[in-house]
Scaffold this active site. Sequence first.
Site, mmCIF file in Angstrom:
data_model
loop_
_atom_site.group_PDB
_atom_site.id
_atom_site.type_symbol
_atom_site.label_atom_id
_atom_site.label_comp_id
_atom_site.label_asym_id
_atom_site.label_seq_id
_atom_site.Cartn_x
_atom_site.Cartn_y
_atom_site.Cartn_z
ATOM 1 N N CYS A 1 -3.826 5.304 10.343
ATOM 2 C CA CYS A 1 -3.345 3.992 11.122
ATOM 3 C C CYS A 1 -2.252 4.648 11.997
ATOM 4 O O CYS A 1 -2.149 4.424 13.447
ATOM 5 C CB CYS A 1 -2.507 2.962 10.215
ATOM 6 S SG CYS A 1 -3.637 2.302 9.092
ATOM 7 N N CYS B 1 -0.088 4.503 6.252
ATOM 8 C CA CYS B 1 -1.283 4.938 6.515
ATOM 9 C C CYS B 1 -1.362 6.216 7.497
ATOM 10 O O CYS B 1 -1.182 5.802 8.606
ATOM 11 C CB CYS B 1 -2.164 3.662 6.720
ATOM 12 S SG CYS B 1 -3.787 4.127 7.433
#
Length: 147
Positions: free
Chosen positions: A72, A69
């Site tokens: 993230c 991600c």
Amino acid sequence: MSTTRQIVCGSCGRINRLPAERAAQSARCGACHQPMFTAHPIEVDEEAFSRHVASSDIPVLVDVWAPWCGPCRTMAPMFERAAQQLEPNVRLLKLNSDNAPALSSRLNISGIPTLLLMRGGREIARHSGTMDARSIVAWTESNLTRS
């Protein structure tokens, strides 16, 4: 009679009782003798997550993320900086949703990164999406004050 706080060691997972008047920042685990707080988030699996959330008398801030991600990965250093400001009053955990899909499902994680603020074994606030360190700290403190 002195009151105590239960704090889970980030190194070995043992539950420690810390006198309320003792500074948590300099505390060491009674079992492994490692510092209780290092100003860094702790990577946890399902078992460690459950132990921290259920057994800690301090609030727990969880970053639910995944290595693939992009947002993230962008937020990871911000979460790291937030740990320097929030510890020892809040325990910061990182939960890889790819390694804990059943727990992510139970927590109703529908997007990542997601921050979960927990106290006394229950969720008190949630935020999905990236935030900078200052926003993470402000959001956490604001929600702790409200709850």
